[in-house]
Design a protein around this motif. Structure first.
Motif, mmCIF file in Angstrom:
data_model
loop_
_atom_site.group_PDB
_atom_site.id
_atom_site.type_symbol
_atom_site.label_atom_id
_atom_site.label_comp_id
_atom_site.label_asym_id
_atom_site.label_seq_id
_atom_site.Cartn_x
_atom_site.Cartn_y
_atom_site.Cartn_z
ATOM 1 N N SER A 81 63.663 42.253 66.719
ATOM 2 C CA SER A 81 63.153 43.340 65.883
ATOM 3 C C SER A 81 63.704 44.661 66.416
ATOM 4 N N TRP A 82 63.488 45.692 65.638
ATOM 5 C CA TRP A 82 64.079 46.997 65.941
ATOM 6 C C TRP A 82 63.024 48.025 66.299
ATOM 7 N N GLN A 83 63.371 48.904 67.190
ATOM 8 C CA GLN A 83 62.578 50.066 67.551
ATOM 9 C C GLN A 83 63.211 51.304 66.890
ATOM 10 N N PRO A 84 62.528 52.456 66.945
ATOM 11 C CA PRO A 84 63.108 53.671 66.367
ATOM 12 C C PRO A 84 64.495 53.978 66.939
ATOM 13 N N ASP A 85 65.306 54.608 66.150
ATOM 14 C CA ASP A 85 66.664 55.040 66.501
ATOM 15 C C ASP A 85 67.636 53.886 66.707
ATOM 16 N N GLY A 86 67.247 52.681 66.305
ATOM 17 C CA GLY A 86 68.168 51.562 66.391
ATOM 18 C C GLY A 86 68.250 50.903 67.749
ATOM 19 N N TRP A 87 67.142 50.861 68.484
ATOM 20 C CA TRP A 87 67.083 50.123 69.748
ATOM 21 C C TRP A 87 66.543 48.738 69.438
ATOM 22 N N LEU A 88 67.245 47.710 69.920
ATOM 23 C CA LEU A 88 66.921 46.324 69.609
ATOM 24 C C LEU A 88 65.985 45.741 70.664
ATOM 25 N N ASP A 89 64.879 45.164 70.205
ATOM 26 C CA ASP A 89 63.971 44.465 71.114
ATOM 27 C C ASP A 89 64.631 43.180 71.596
ATOM 28 N N GLY A 90 64.239 42.735 72.785
ATOM 29 C CA GLY A 90 64.722 41.468 73.304
ATOM 30 C C GLY A 90 66.012 41.564 74.088
ATOM 31 N N GLN A 133 71.830 47.094 75.965
ATOM 32 C CA GLN A 133 72.093 48.128 74.966
ATOM 33 C C GLN A 133 72.119 49.483 75.658
ATOM 34 N N PHE A 134 73.148 50.271 75.331
ATOM 35 C CA PHE A 134 73.338 51.586 75.952
ATOM 36 C C PHE A 134 73.051 52.751 75.009
ATOM 37 N N VAL A 135 73.213 52.536 73.714
ATOM 38 C CA VAL A 135 73.040 53.601 72.729
ATOM 39 C C VAL A 135 72.303 53.004 71.532
ATOM 40 N N GLY A 136 71.311 53.731 71.017
ATOM 41 C CA GLY A 136 70.645 53.293 69.797
ATOM 42 C C GLY A 136 71.640 53.240 68.652
ATOM 43 N N CYS A 137 71.524 52.237 67.823
ATOM 44 C CA CYS A 137 72.530 52.041 66.762
ATOM 45 C C CYS A 137 72.493 53.104 65.680
#
Length: 188
Positions: free
Chosen positions: A2-11, A87-91
């Motif tokens: 699932s996704w968090q705000p600004d395109g950060w991926l959970d998991g 992950q280094f940058v929100g998508c």
């Protein structure tokens, strides 16, 4: 996933990089760019790639590092040999992974792409664990963004870049995502 705000991926692991910017207003994420990276070149393991994307690469550790440590680059995702994803940058943001680039006569691929770095090189195959993780990230991206195409760094910066290299399994990607545009030489 699932996704968090600004395109950060959970998991996946998160290591926020300072090397990013805003996407142009109204620019949808429509391209995924596949890369490979290993630091030092052709050596795997360690935290050198993470250090590089976080601007903390020690130039005294390796002669090669002294040639790149001042570069400010990042990717959205990094897939380790064992399948761990960082992950280094929100998508929703613009990572600095593509450099001077063009896809389908559109310049500045960073503006509309997500960059995925696979821990690897042009001289060795990627692992099954990496492909499993890559498919998961691509599935999640396609669920959130209108991904129309997937290309290698070599396709958006020909003559300048060679990654993801000759060992990347484009036929598997084509089979898994038949509705996504791929580079012409892959679909021929």
């Amino acid at each position: 996933m699932s996704w968090q705000p600004d395109g950060w991926l959970d998991g996946v692991g998160w290591l926020p990089s300072p090397n990013f910017g805003e996407r142009p207003a109204g620019e949808p994420v429509s391209l995924v760019v596949i890369h490979n990276i290993s630091l030092p070149p052709d050596e795997f393991g360690g935290d050198w790639v993470e250090d590089f994307f976080l601007n903390r690469l020690d130039p005294t550790v390796n002669r090669y590092f002294s040639t790149i440590f001042k570069l400010q680059v990042s990717a959205h995702f990094y897939v380790r040999r064992d399948g761990r994803v960082v992950q280094f940058v929100g998508c929703d943001q613009r990572a600095w992974h593509a450099g001077q680039s063009c896809w389908c006569e559109r310049d500045n691929c960073n503006d509309y792409s997500v960059g995925i770095e696979l821990e690897g090189s042009d001289t060795q195959p990627f692992t099954a664990e990496q492909y499993a993780a890559l498919w998961g990230v691509l599935d999640a991206l396609r669920a959130r963004y209108p991904i129309a195409a997937i290309a290698g760094h070599c396709h958006i910066a020909p003559g300048r870049k060679t990654d993801p290299g000759p060992y990347f399994d484009w036929p598997a990607l084509k089979t898994r995502y038949p509705d996504v545009d791929l580079p012409a030489e892959i679909t021929a």
